[in-house]
Design a protein around this motif. Structure first.
Motif, short mmCIF file in Angstrom:
data_model
loop_
_atom_site.label_atom_id
_atom_site.label_comp_id
_atom_site.label_asym_id
_atom_site.label_seq_id
_atom_site.Cartn_x
_atom_site.Cartn_y
_atom_site.Cartn_z
N GLN A 1 33.36 9.37 -12.17
CA GLN A 1 34.23 9.65 -11.06
C GLN A 1 33.83 11.07 -10.38
OE1 GLN A 1 37.51 8.92 -13.73
NE2 GLN A 1 38.49 7.33 -12.52
N ILE A 2 33.46 11.70 -11.27
CA ILE A 2 33.28 13.13 -10.66
C ILE A 2 32.01 13.30 -9.77
CG2 ILE A 2 32.52 15.46 -11.60
CD1 ILE A 2 33.88 15.07 -13.81
N TYR A 3 31.16 12.41 -10.35
CA TYR A 3 29.96 12.17 -9.25
C TYR A 3 30.11 11.81 -8.15
CZ TYR A 3 26.84 14.87 -12.55
OH TYR A 3 25.93 15.86 -13.06
N ALA A 4 30.95 10.68 -8.26
CA ALA A 4 31.38 9.78 -6.67
C ALA A 4 31.98 10.70 -5.93
CB ALA A 4 32.37 8.73 -7.42
N LEU A 5 32.84 11.87 -6.36
CA LEU A 5 33.56 12.62 -5.60
C LEU A 5 32.66 13.41 -4.91
CD1 LEU A 5 36.85 13.55 -7.49
CD2 LEU A 5 36.55 12.33 -5.40
N GLN B 1 38.37 6.36 -2.43
CA GLN B 1 38.97 5.36 -1.28
C GLN B 1 40.51 5.43 -1.51
OE1 GLN B 1 37.24 3.88 1.12
NE2 GLN B 1 35.51 4.92 0.50
N GLU B 2 40.96 5.85 -2.50
CA GLU B 2 42.38 5.82 -2.66
C GLU B 2 42.74 7.19 -3.03
OE1 GLU B 2 43.11 3.00 -5.65
OE2 GLU B 2 42.24 1.51 -4.84
N PRO B 3 44.18 7.83 -2.62
CA PRO B 3 44.83 8.95 -3.19
C PRO B 3 44.98 9.03 -4.53
CG PRO B 3 45.78 8.16 -0.99
CD PRO B 3 44.93 7.15 -1.59
N PHE B 4 44.88 10.16 -5.11
CA PHE B 4 45.08 10.22 -6.57
C PHE B 4 45.72 11.60 -6.91
CE2 PHE B 4 40.87 11.48 -5.88
CZ PHE B 4 40.52 12.80 -6.35
N ILE B 5 46.46 11.58 -7.94
CA ILE B 5 47.05 12.94 -8.49
C ILE B 5 46.66 13.61 -9.78
CG2 ILE B 5 49.33 14.21 -9.14
CD1 ILE B 5 50.52 12.17 -7.18
N GLN C 1 31.56 13.95 -0.82
CA GLN C 1 31.29 15.31 -0.19
C GLN C 1 29.86 15.57 0.38
OE1 GLN C 1 34.01 16.85 0.68
NE2 GLN C 1 33.01 18.65 1.65
N LEU C 2 28.89 15.12 -0.38
CA LEU C 2 27.65 15.18 0.17
C LEU C 2 27.19 14.47 1.39
CD1 LEU C 2 25.46 15.72 -3.10
CD2 LEU C 2 25.94 17.40 -1.56
N ILE D 1 27.82 22.61 -4.13
CA ILE D 1 27.82 21.02 -4.44
C ILE D 1 26.89 20.45 -4.83
CG2 ILE D 1 27.86 20.03 -2.28
CD1 ILE D 1 30.38 18.31 -3.06
N THR D 2 25.81 20.96 -3.97
CA THR D 2 24.34 20.28 -4.48
C THR D 2 23.66 20.78 -5.79
OG1 THR D 2 23.43 22.26 -3.30
CG2 THR D 2 23.70 20.25 -2.07
N LYS D 3 24.50 21.67 -6.44
CA LYS D 3 23.99 22.04 -7.76
C LYS D 3 25.17 21.94 -8.86
CE LYS D 3 21.64 26.03 -5.72
NZ LYS D 3 21.63 27.72 -5.72
N VAL D 4 25.83 20.85 -8.43
CA VAL D 4 27.03 20.33 -9.39
C VAL D 4 26.33 20.11 -10.76
CG1 VAL D 4 27.00 17.77 -8.90
CG2 VAL D 4 29.16 19.01 -9.48
#
Length: 325
Positions: free
Chosen positions: A213-217, A4-8, A221-222, A191-194
């Motif tokens: 956090q990785i799985y949230a992204l 929900q928020e931009p990040f670097i 996308q899914l 991405i379905t096999k992440v």
């Protein structure tokens, strides 16, 4: 909230095959220096590439000028602080990779597609982890959209000497490969096999992004299978010779033994002459304080305009919000 928020994310790559060299506590130089600016709301991402020899104030301290690659000698925090100061931003996360990391990630993806701007033939080394041996390979990268393997990608991002603009072109190649990885990772077939992908590359990179956090992204996308807009920018500038804070940036004095000419005198202190009337001279060794100028090194001086353009591009991605329908 990473969805929900931009990040670097700051990406650091070091010039080694050994995973142990990537540990943040291991104070090695950073040969790849990139920021990935992500806006999950607008589905836009920006890759900012900074040449390794960019002359910067470490910690933002202009009394500590040095190459960016030397920042990690003082730790990852110093590297991040230095990038934050240079680009007037605030890094949220970091990822650290090395040669083998890149090869493993791309091979786990089944290779990637890149947009190569020009044809080039290069020779590079590949590493066999089972035998611990390096072997040579030569490959021609055709101009246009091409498929490359992990080893080919590594050769592509490492090449510098044959490129017209040296390290500046090399960091552009690094951005091309990173874009190819992002394009591949966001495809539905990948991405379905992440989970399988993460297992395949487990232990080959270091990050302070956590698994949730990785799985949230991934889930984001899914859910929307959005198309992302990727752009990139690279600092431009010129080469010069400058001092290095890490290597000693000031003049220094040392005690040295030097040979000096001294006139020969008799017991009463009178000069002694030879038969032809020439005063006799002897060579003696004595200790003197000698001042040496600080050594200079080849560095990259970034243009102020290109730095400002990068700052503007980062702010644009970070501050943009979707247009309400």
């Amino acid at each position: 909230n990473i969805t929900q928020e931009p990040f670097i994310i700051a990406v650091s790559g070091n010039d080694t095959w050994d995973y142990r060299e990537m540990n943040p506590s291991n104070l090695t130089r950073s040969d790849v220096n990139m920021l990935v600016v992500v806006n999950p709301l607008t589905k836009k991402a920006l890759i900012v590439s900074v040449p390794r020899d960019t002359y910067v104030p470490l910690w933002g301290d202009y009394d500590a000028m040095d190459k960016l690659t030397h920042a990690t000698i003082y730790g990852m925090d110093t590297w991040e602080q230095t990038l934050n100061s240079l680009l007037e931003t605030d890094i949220n996360y970091f990822v650290r990779i090395n040669f083998q990391s890149l090869v493993n990630v791309i091979d786990a993806l089944g290779g990637i597609e890149i947009d190569n701007p020009y044809e080039m033939t290069i020779a590079f080394n590949t590493f066999d982890r089972e035998t611990g041996r390096l072997s040579g390979e030569t490959h021609t990268f055709e101009e246009g959209r091409i498929h490359i393997t992990g080893n080919q990608a590594l050769g592509y991002v490492r090449e510098r000497k044959s490129l017209r603009n040296g390290d500046v072109d090399r960091v552009k190649h690094q951005a091309v490969v990173l874009k190819g990885i992002i394009d591949k990772v966001t495809q539905v077939s990948v991405i379905t096999k992440v989970t399988d992908l993460l297992k395949a590359v487990e232990g080959t990179f270091i990050t302070d992004l956590n698994t949730d956090q990785i799985y949230a992204l991934v889930q984001m996308q899914l859910d929307d299978m959005a198309s992302w807009t990727l752009s990139s920018t690279t600092l431009s500038g010129y080469g010069d010779m400058r001092t290095s804070y890490a290597m000693g940036s000031g003049d220094y004095e040392v005690e040295e033994e030097v040979e000096v000419e001294m006139p020969v005198v008799d017991e009463e202190g009178n000069p002694v002459y030879d038969e032809e009337g020439n005063q006799l001279i002897e060579i003696v060794t004595e200790t003197q304080t000698v001042t040496h100028e600080a050594q200079t090194y080849a560095v990259f001086i970034p243009d102020e305009a290109s730095v400002q353009n990068a700052i503007n591009a980062i702010n644009e991605i970070m501050n943009e919000r979707p247009v309400e329908q």
